[in-house]
Design a protein around this motif. Structure first.
Motif, mmCIF file in Angstrom:
data_model
loop_
_atom_site.group_PDB
_atom_site.id
_atom_site.type_symbol
_atom_site.label_atom_id
_atom_site.label_comp_id
_atom_site.label_asym_id
_atom_site.label_seq_id
_atom_site.Cartn_x
_atom_site.Cartn_y
_atom_site.Cartn_z
ATOM 1 N N ARG A 31 107.276 50.269 15.851
ATOM 2 C CA ARG A 31 108.174 50.294 16.035
ATOM 3 C C ARG A 31 108.678 50.705 16.894
ATOM 4 O O ARG A 31 108.347 51.805 16.882
ATOM 5 C CB ARG A 31 108.567 50.177 14.482
ATOM 6 C CG ARG A 31 108.454 51.650 14.241
ATOM 7 C CD ARG A 31 108.966 51.678 12.214
ATOM 8 N NE ARG A 31 108.477 52.689 11.617
ATOM 9 C CZ ARG A 31 109.533 53.558 11.485
ATOM 10 N NH1 ARG A 31 110.845 53.483 11.542
ATOM 11 N NH2 ARG A 31 109.034 54.908 10.957
ATOM 12 N N PHE A 32 110.202 50.032 17.681
ATOM 13 C CA PHE A 32 111.286 51.130 18.274
ATOM 14 C C PHE A 32 112.265 51.290 17.707
ATOM 15 O O PHE A 32 113.548 50.004 17.047
ATOM 16 C CB PHE A 32 111.365 50.682 19.125
ATOM 17 C CG PHE A 32 112.065 50.933 20.288
ATOM 18 C CD1 PHE A 32 111.413 51.142 22.234
ATOM 19 C CD2 PHE A 32 113.072 51.285 20.797
ATOM 20 C CE1 PHE A 32 112.496 51.933 22.552
ATOM 21 C CE2 PHE A 32 113.897 51.515 21.469
ATOM 22 C CZ PHE A 32 113.486 52.263 22.495
ATOM 23 N N ILE A 33 112.814 53.135 17.880
ATOM 24 C CA ILE A 33 113.810 53.431 16.518
ATOM 25 C C ILE A 33 114.681 54.253 16.765
ATOM 26 O O ILE A 33 114.568 55.017 17.750
ATOM 27 C CB ILE A 33 114.019 53.845 15.054
ATOM 28 C CG1 ILE A 33 112.318 55.300 15.751
ATOM 29 C CG2 ILE A 33 112.638 53.075 14.332
ATOM 30 C CD1 ILE A 33 112.932 56.143 14.038
ATOM 31 N N MET A 34 116.312 54.102 16.603
ATOM 32 C CA MET A 34 117.175 55.052 16.851
ATOM 33 C C MET A 34 117.822 55.851 15.950
ATOM 34 O O MET A 34 117.549 55.172 15.273
ATOM 35 C CB MET A 34 118.502 53.973 17.488
ATOM 36 C CG MET A 34 119.533 54.592 17.913
ATOM 37 S SD MET A 34 120.035 55.659 19.316
ATOM 38 C CE MET A 34 119.147 57.415 19.473
ATOM 39 N N SER A 94 123.784 55.577 19.142
ATOM 40 C CA SER A 94 124.040 54.081 19.480
ATOM 41 C C SER A 94 122.823 53.723 21.634
ATOM 42 O O SER A 94 122.815 54.238 22.134
ATOM 43 C CB SER A 94 124.634 53.656 19.740
ATOM 44 O OG SER A 94 125.223 53.528 20.406
ATOM 45 N N LEU A 95 122.169 53.060 21.256
ATOM 46 C CA LEU A 95 121.853 52.276 22.128
ATOM 47 C C LEU A 95 121.196 51.169 22.664
ATOM 48 O O LEU A 95 121.652 50.286 22.136
ATOM 49 C CB LEU A 95 119.995 52.240 22.301
ATOM 50 C CG LEU A 95 118.712 51.742 23.352
ATOM 51 C CD1 LEU A 95 118.445 53.061 24.407
ATOM 52 C CD2 LEU A 95 117.948 51.087 22.584
ATOM 53 N N GLU A 96 121.848 50.978 24.141
ATOM 54 C CA GLU A 96 122.721 49.351 24.929
ATOM 55 C C GLU A 96 122.447 49.374 26.458
ATOM 56 O O GLU A 96 121.771 50.295 26.778
ATOM 57 C CB GLU A 96 124.228 49.693 24.563
ATOM 58 C CG GLU A 96 124.565 50.670 25.415
ATOM 59 C CD GLU A 96 126.266 50.616 25.832
ATOM 60 O OE1 GLU A 96 127.244 50.772 27.211
ATOM 61 O OE2 GLU A 96 126.341 50.979 24.711
ATOM 62 N N LEU A 97 122.177 48.132 26.887
ATOM 63 C CA LEU A 97 121.884 47.899 27.835
ATOM 64 C C LEU A 97 123.145 48.314 28.614
ATOM 65 O O LEU A 97 124.389 47.715 28.606
ATOM 66 C CB LEU A 97 121.342 46.246 27.886
ATOM 67 C CG LEU A 97 120.468 46.064 29.266
ATOM 68 C CD1 LEU A 97 119.466 46.607 29.759
ATOM 69 C CD2 LEU A 97 120.325 44.547 28.884
ATOM 70 N N PRO A 121 120.724 43.601 15.248
ATOM 71 C CA PRO A 121 119.902 44.738 14.719
ATOM 72 C C PRO A 121 120.846 45.502 14.122
ATOM 73 O O PRO A 121 122.084 45.713 14.433
ATOM 74 C CB PRO A 121 119.680 45.220 16.642
ATOM 75 C CG PRO A 121 120.342 45.074 17.340
ATOM 76 C CD PRO A 121 120.708 43.879 16.737
ATOM 77 N N GLY A 122 119.485 46.329 13.341
ATOM 78 C CA GLY A 122 120.200 48.429 13.198
ATOM 79 C C GLY A 122 119.712 49.124 13.869
ATOM 80 O O GLY A 122 120.084 49.221 14.855
ATOM 81 N N ASP A 123 119.109 49.863 13.271
ATOM 82 C CA ASP A 123 118.203 50.973 13.949
ATOM 83 C C ASP A 123 117.009 50.319 14.094
ATOM 84 O O ASP A 123 116.444 51.531 15.395
ATOM 85 C CB ASP A 123 118.473 51.767 12.830
ATOM 86 C CG ASP A 123 117.028 51.733 11.879
ATOM 87 O OD1 ASP A 123 116.894 50.592 11.534
ATOM 88 O OD2 ASP A 123 116.510 53.320 11.397
ATOM 89 N N THR A 124 116.275 49.254 14.192
ATOM 90 C CA THR A 124 114.786 49.097 14.465
ATOM 91 C C THR A 124 114.568 48.107 15.232
ATOM 92 O O THR A 124 115.650 46.983 14.833
ATOM 93 C CB THR A 124 113.905 49.092 13.052
ATOM 94 O OG1 THR A 124 113.828 50.089 12.689
ATOM 95 C CG2 THR A 124 112.583 48.609 13.969
ATOM 96 N N TRP A 125 113.963 48.121 16.003
ATOM 97 C CA TRP A 125 114.390 46.985 17.355
ATOM 98 C C TRP A 125 112.306 46.789 17.379
ATOM 99 O O TRP A 125 111.710 47.575 17.653
ATOM 100 C CB TRP A 125 114.385 47.496 18.810
ATOM 101 C CG TRP A 125 113.744 46.806 20.148
ATOM 102 C CD1 TRP A 125 113.704 45.595 20.055
ATOM 103 C CD2 TRP A 125 114.387 46.608 21.524
ATOM 104 N NE1 TRP A 125 113.942 44.501 20.815
ATOM 105 C CE2 TRP A 125 113.905 45.455 21.717
ATOM 106 C CE3 TRP A 125 113.972 48.476 21.775
ATOM 107 C CZ2 TRP A 125 113.788 45.686 23.318
ATOM 108 C CZ3 TRP A 125 114.240 47.929 23.790
ATOM 109 C CH2 TRP A 125 113.787 46.966 24.132
ATOM 110 N N LYS A 130 112.778 56.452 19.790
ATOM 111 C CA LYS A 130 111.114 56.810 19.503
ATOM 112 C C LYS A 130 110.348 55.675 19.556
ATOM 113 O O LYS A 130 110.955 54.619 18.612
ATOM 114 C CB LYS A 130 111.311 57.668 18.011
ATOM 115 C CG LYS A 130 111.537 59.028 18.185
ATOM 116 C CD LYS A 130 111.564 60.062 16.932
ATOM 117 C CE LYS A 130 112.124 61.103 17.354
ATOM 118 N NZ LYS A 130 112.036 61.895 15.640
ATOM 119 N N MET A 131 108.877 55.665 19.842
ATOM 120 C CA MET A 131 108.429 54.237 19.311
ATOM 121 C C MET A 131 106.971 54.716 18.381
ATOM 122 O O MET A 131 106.694 55.941 18.603
ATOM 123 C CB MET A 131 107.955 54.047 20.886
ATOM 124 C CG MET A 131 108.562 52.778 21.927
ATOM 125 S SD MET A 131 108.018 52.619 23.035
ATOM 126 C CE MET A 131 107.753 50.939 22.124
#
Length: 833
Positions: free
Chosen positions: A265-268, A197-200, A160-164, A275-276
């Motif tokens: 979409r869900f973005i960083m 960045s978002l991570e688990l 992924p890039g910036d979009t989930w 944001k959703m």
């Protein structure tokens, strides 16, 4: 013969041109196979037409990238980029193609600059790339008869890039011990990986947002099977269905949409917030459903070094005085991460010595500043502000210092996470920033002389003023007035002082369960409002402590507490006087035209902002417990200010007396008050919703007509709102239907959501502010059961009606309510969509 040759030549040219401009014509439109290329303005489109893949650029940039975007949305919205860090300049010479079993991007020199990097296999020549309708780009073995069902060799969802996107995942690989990252773009035109960045976190089953892959500044809280513990808004979610997967290879969350027709979409984001967003054709734009962190200034280092963040300004970032943006071009694109640099270099940086620092560098005072933790300060054991300044000045790496009740703190090197607060907000501190003495923010030597002279004259004037004040003070004391003293920012008044100021409490402004309010004037001609509290049985020390706490709360939508009086059982509070009085005097006054709609909308928004501050921004959540028009005051510009906040803490939570003495209060109480359940901030939300209805109609929510029937406006308003009726007919007749219909509908929806019986369904005041500001959208609510019961339990109740339906019977009105409730029961009861 010539004719045949001519026809053959034309046919040859036709085929040549066809294949030159349609190199993918031999395969389906969603696929790139071996020996096929994509270049120029060519694209492939997913089978259902949802997504397209091709070359794109942004803004004025001359850089091009291979990306995937929504095919049916007018605003090009890119969801995945291949060559984020390796742009190309000539798309006509560049090629995206299958090469040795990989999808490869070749630049204009035919040099590979991006690849899927798979090991070559025996089936390399049969590999195909397919763009799916989910937005996932996959590589498959095309030689298999059921290649569409085969396990992908590679997929963009795993990179992924910036979009989930729905169906994708942000995972932790247990075998490699590596995280998939959702990483922001560098700025609005550059998709290169940014700082956020978002991570688990697989151990806690939660998500983290980091700055520069290191500093963690937000967490979702642990997953409890339904929601993330620190994201309570998910309880209101009827759009996204999250699920957690944990197996021997990986752990990850994925999500789907309850309604597949929704585009979401869900973005960083480049702002450092996740944001959703959902797309709405009717407004032709993306609508924000949810974002975290809620406040922009909570994002770590968002404004960079020596940048200051201010929630009340746009853009949010500015440079501290004496500094300038490191890159003006980056700032113009919304990328503030580079921060700011000194307009003039420090002397010690120029000569590498600190020997002349005492003369070459100075400090500029910056009050009302908050530094987000961690602020990387260092404590120094010194006993005075001057010693603290000297300690910083003697070290060239020291860029700022602060000296307060916590002692001396210095900041070495870059100063990050500076947030500028409103003037008078005492929750911040004063920071002294180091600048070159020649900086333009300091006066010239000539002006300095003037300052010295002015300071001398000013000092003399102050001394004279003190002497005069002492004389006046002494005379007042001779008349028996009690002495006063300063306690922090509050003045401790004597009872006789306030008795004199209010002319023995003769000019009454109003009253309620907490006491009566009187107008007064201080000796310096300052007009004040004095509230005499009733039934306050607290001791002196406890009362002073709690009042002092209330006195530290400062916000433009809260009435400022100036001081207090505690003389035995006599407890009084002194506030700023509001020129335009309370809200009820404007919206319930028949003889006046009242407030225009734009003013009413801004009042609704201002009240919400004040409550957000009480609920979310104070050290401890403050529940007002008595929101009503009488407790909303208006200054000279009709800016709303919530009054009497914190008084519930002073008088305690026993409202049995208040209910019997406060006129109209019962109509603003949430159901949990009456049922005896412990209240939360959602009780204020309910009261706020009731105030919105009265702001709309210009009448009390519940009134008794001449024939004895009770008119209950919220029920009628909810029915009209949900059934799609004439919302302008709900307006105060004084407005003559002059209002923005979309704003009226929005306020009606918000009010209906606020008065829901279940407090968990009510929005937070933060969500209300986002809706009224247009950041979030709001769905149709359901009619609260309490409104239906209120109607069904009384034979003589009718709803407010407009002139066109004034003859409507109560039985018909009940039928309308029932129909509205039945109609909405088929819809999702989600606050936003």
């Amino acid at each position: 013969m010539k004719t045949k040759n001519y026809c053959r030549t034309i046919l040859y040219l036709w085929f040549l041109l066809y294949f030159c401009f349609n190199p993918l014509s031999s395969v389906s439109a969603d696929t790139i196979s071996a020996n096929q290329t994509l270049s120029g303005n060519q694209t492939i489109v997913s089978s259902g037409g949802n997504f397209a893949l091709g070359f794109f650029t942004r803004g004025n940039s001359s850089n091009y990238y291979i990306g995937i975007w929504y095919n049916r949305i007018r605003i090009q919205t890119v969801v995945w980029v291949a060559n984020r860090e390796a742009p190309i300049s000539d798309i006509n010479s560049a090629q995206l193609r299958i090469l040795n079993g990989n999808l490869v991007l070749l630049n204009d020199s035919q040099t590979p600059i991006w690849s899927t990097d798979l090991n070559s296999t025996d089936s390399s020549n049969s590999v195909i790339a397919v763009l799916l309708d989910s937005g996932n780009l996959v590589l498959r073995d095309g030689s298999r008869s059921n290649s569409n069902l085969s396990q992908p060799l590679w997929e963009s969802f795993n990179n992924p890039g910036d979009t989930w996107l729905p169906g994708g995942k942000i995972s932790y690989n247990k075998r490699t011990q590596r995280n998939q990252l959702l990483t922001s773009w560098r700025n609005s035109e550059d998709p290169a990986p940014g700082l956020f960045s978002l991570e688990l976190d697989p151990n806690e089953r939660q998500y983290l947002i980091r700055w520069n892959r290191s500093e963690r500044y937000w967490t979702s809280g642990a997953w409890n099977g339904q929601i993330f513990s620190l994201v309570p808004e998910m309880r209101l979610n009827y759009i996204y269905n999250f699920s957690y997967v944990d197996n021997e290879n990986e752990s990850y969350f994925t999500y789907s949409l309850y309604n597949p027709s929704v585009v979401s979409r869900f973005i960083m984001d480049v702002t450092g917030q996740i944001k959703m967003l959902s797309w709405y054709d009717n407004i032709n734009d993306w609508n924000l459903f949810w974002s975290q962190p809620r406040q922009q200034c909570e994002v770590y280092a968002y404004c960079g070094a020596f940048g200051s963040c201010n929630e009340n300004s746009l853009p949010f970032c500015s440079c501290l005085r004496g500094f300038r943006p490191r890159s003006e071009s980056d700032w113009s694109l919304g990328d503030f991460s580079g921060g700011c640099v000194n307009e003039i270099d420090l002397e010690c940086e120029n000569n590498g010595s600190s020997s002349s620092n005492q003369r070459s560098d100075r400090f500029l005072m910056n009050p009302y500043v908050r530094l987000r933790i961690p602020d990387h300060s260092q404590s120094i054991a010194v006993g005075s502000s001057g010693a603290c300044e000297s300690a910083c000045l003697s070290n060239c790496s020291c860029r700022a210092y602060s000296y307060d009740s916590n002692g001396c703190s210095i900041w070495n090197d870059e100063l990050l996470n500076v947030q500028q607060l409103n003037e008078g907000d005492n929750s911040g501190r004063t920071i002294y920033i180091r600048l070159a003495a020649s900086s333009s923010v300091f006066s010239s030597s000539k002006n300095n002389k003037g300052v010295v002279i002015g300071a001398t004259v000013g000092t003399i004037a102050v001394v004279v003023a003190i002497i005069l004040a002492a004389v006046i003070w002494r005379r007042r004391n001779q008349k028996g007035a009690t002495s006063r003293k300063m306690e922090g920012t509050l003045v401790a008044f004597g009872y006789k002082d306030l008795q004199n100021a209010t002319k023995n409490f003769s000019d009454k402004l109003g009253g309620g369960g907490f006491g009566s309010v009187f107008k007064g004037t201080l000796p310096d001609s300052t007009v004040i409002a004095v509230k005499k509290l009733e039934s306050i049985n607290q001791g002196e020390k406890q009362f002073r402590t709690e009042v002092s706490t209330i006195g530290t709360i400062q916000h433009m939508n809260l009435v400022r507490l100036r001081g207090f009086c505690s003389d035995g059982n006599k407890k009084l509070l002194v506030y700023d006087y509001m020129e335009n009085g309370s809200l009820d005097s404007h919206i319930f006054k028949d003889s006046s035209k009242g407030l225009e709609w734009k003013t009413r909308y801004q009042i609704a928004l201002g009240i919400a902002r004040g409550l957000v501050y009480l609920h979310e921004k104070c050290r401890d959540c403050i529940i007002h417990c008595d929101i009503k028009p009488e407790n909303i005051l208006l200054d000279s510009e009709y800016c709303p200010k919530v009054a009497d906040f914190g008084l519930a803490k002073l008088v305690g939570r026993d409202f049995s007396r208040v209910l019997t003495t406060m006129r109209g209060t019962r109509g603003y109480l949430a159901p949990e008050w009456i049922s005896g359940v412990a209240i939360t901030a959602k009780a204020d939300v309910y009261s706020y919703g009731m105030v919105l209805f009265e702001l709309i109609s210009g009448r009390r929510n519940s009134e008794q007509s001449e024939d004895g029937k009770v008119k209950f406006f919220p029920s009628w308003a909810a029915s009209v709102t949900i059934d799609g009726g004439d919302v302008l007919g709900l307006l105060d007749p004084a407005l003559d239907r002059e209002a923005d219909v979309d704003e009226v509908l929005k306020i009606c929806k918000v009010a209906c959501w606020c008065i829901q019986d279940d407090e968990n369904i009510r929005p937070s005041m933060g969500q209300v502010v986002q809706i009224l500001e247009g950041v979030m959208d709001v769905n149709l609510p359901s009619i609260p059961r309490s409104l239906q019961v209120f109607v069904e339990s009384q034979e003589d109740i009718i709803f407010f009606t407009d002139s066109s339906s004034s003859g409507q019977s109560s039985s018909q009105t009940k039928s309308n309510t029932s129909n509205a409730s039945s109609h909405h029961s088929k819809n999702n009861t989600s606050l936003t969509n």
